[in-house]
Write a protein that holds these residues in place. Sequence first.
Motif, PDB file in Angstrom:
ATOM      1  N   ILE A 113       0.855  -1.189   0.000  1.00 26.59           N
ATOM      2  CA  ILE A 113       0.000   0.000   0.000  1.00 26.59           C
ATOM      3  C   ILE A 113       0.888   1.235   0.000  1.00 26.59           C
ATOM      4  N   GLN A 115       0.212   5.343   0.592  1.00 22.99           N
ATOM      5  CA  GLN A 115      -0.775   6.376   0.921  1.00 22.99           C
ATOM      6  C   GLN A 115      -0.216   7.749   0.562  1.00 22.99           C
ATOM      7  N   SER A 133      -0.706  12.611   5.107  1.00 27.43           N
ATOM      8  CA  SER A 133      -0.702  11.328   5.798  1.00 27.43           C
ATOM      9  C   SER A 133      -0.030  11.470   7.157  1.00 27.43           C
ATOM     10  N   SER A 158      -6.846   8.018   8.346  1.00 29.56           N
ATOM     11  CA  SER A 158      -5.835   7.247   7.615  1.00 29.56           C
ATOM     12  C   SER A 158      -6.426   6.030   6.933  1.00 29.56           C
ATOM     13  N   THR A 159      -7.447   5.453   7.540  1.00 27.57           N
ATOM     14  CA  THR A 159      -7.996   4.214   6.975  1.00 27.57           C
ATOM     15  C   THR A 159      -9.453   4.374   6.551  1.00 27.57           C
ATOM     16  N   ARG A 164      -7.198   7.547  -1.294  1.00 30.27           N
ATOM     17  CA  ARG A 164      -5.926   8.196  -0.966  1.00 30.27           C
ATOM     18  C   ARG A 164      -4.771   7.196  -0.996  1.00 30.27           C
ATOM     19  N   ASN A 165      -5.063   5.941  -1.389  1.00 28.99           N
ATOM     20  CA  ASN A 165      -4.042   4.897  -1.441  1.00 28.99           C
ATOM     21  C   ASN A 165      -4.006   4.239  -2.815  1.00 28.99           C
ATOM     22  N   TYR A 167      -2.919   0.251  -4.173  1.00 29.07           N
ATOM     23  CA  TYR A 167      -2.750  -1.066  -3.581  1.00 29.07           C
ATOM     24  C   TYR A 167      -2.156  -2.026  -4.605  1.00 29.07           C
ATOM     25  N   ASP A 192     -10.113  -0.857   4.274  1.00 32.40           N
ATOM     26  CA  ASP A 192      -8.795  -0.290   4.519  1.00 32.40           C
ATOM     27  C   ASP A 192      -8.167  -0.823   5.799  1.00 32.40           C
ATOM     28  N   PHE A 202       4.591  -0.889   3.673  1.00 36.15           N
ATOM     29  CA  PHE A 202       3.748   0.292   3.495  1.00 36.15           C
ATOM     30  C   PHE A 202       4.644   1.514   3.390  1.00 36.15           C
ATOM     31  N   SER A 204       4.407   6.010   2.413  1.00 34.49           N
ATOM     32  CA  SER A 204       3.527   7.155   2.174  1.00 34.49           C
ATOM     33  C   SER A 204       4.253   8.192   1.335  1.00 34.49           C
TER      34      SER A 204
END
Length: 232
Positions: A113, A115, A133, A158-159, A164-165, A167, A192, A202, A204
């Motif tokens: 992921i 973000q 983020s 965030s989730t 906004r992500n 994958y 999410d 992960f 960002s």
Amino acid sequence: MKLSYIVPVYNVEKYLKECIDSILAQTFDDYEIILVDDASPDNCPRICDEYAERYPDIIKVIHQKNKGLAGARNSGLRQAEGDYIYFFDSDDFFINDGIAELYKKAVEYDADILQNSFVMLNERDGSQKIVRSVFETAMVYNHSEVQKKVCVSTTERSTIFVWRNIYKRSFLEKKNILFDENLRMIEDSPFDTLAFLKAEKFVSADKPIYAYRVRRDSLQRKKYIKDYDCIM
């Protein structure tokens, strides 16, 4: 194919062309756009077909009976061919170029992921606000670090928003992560949360290219369903 945009479409005739055009305008050139017409009652089905005719190598259209946002996204996900997935809301748009840079970073770190920051655009007064983020952009988070961060960052949205992500598609498939089609609103959050808690890597970024349109008539701003948190 590097990236699949999945765009659920329902009653957004006013915004749909701007959404699609903003994706087509990106300099990133290895992608597909999957428009999922969820039995939209307006002219959206026709608009989707017109774009597919103009861009047959890029745009696919799925016409289906109404399943809600979760069902539309799942339909798109099942037909996606890109290495990464971008769930794009049909009333939003790219305000700047930059998806190539985000994709490059996701691949560089082999992230499940990525973000990104986004621009919150208030339709009522035209005001804009950048939402960044809570994850550090200079850090690659492993599985345990993501879990800890998610547990303390839910109030920071965030989730909540999948758009906004981006994958990794193989990650979603391997972990069997789909949207719960029993949920008719706020279906992003369970998806999410599950994805974040299962992610092995992960990262960002802080490149606010996505404009989230705050609409007075959007689903989230209609009357709240009684006991919805318990139901969800």
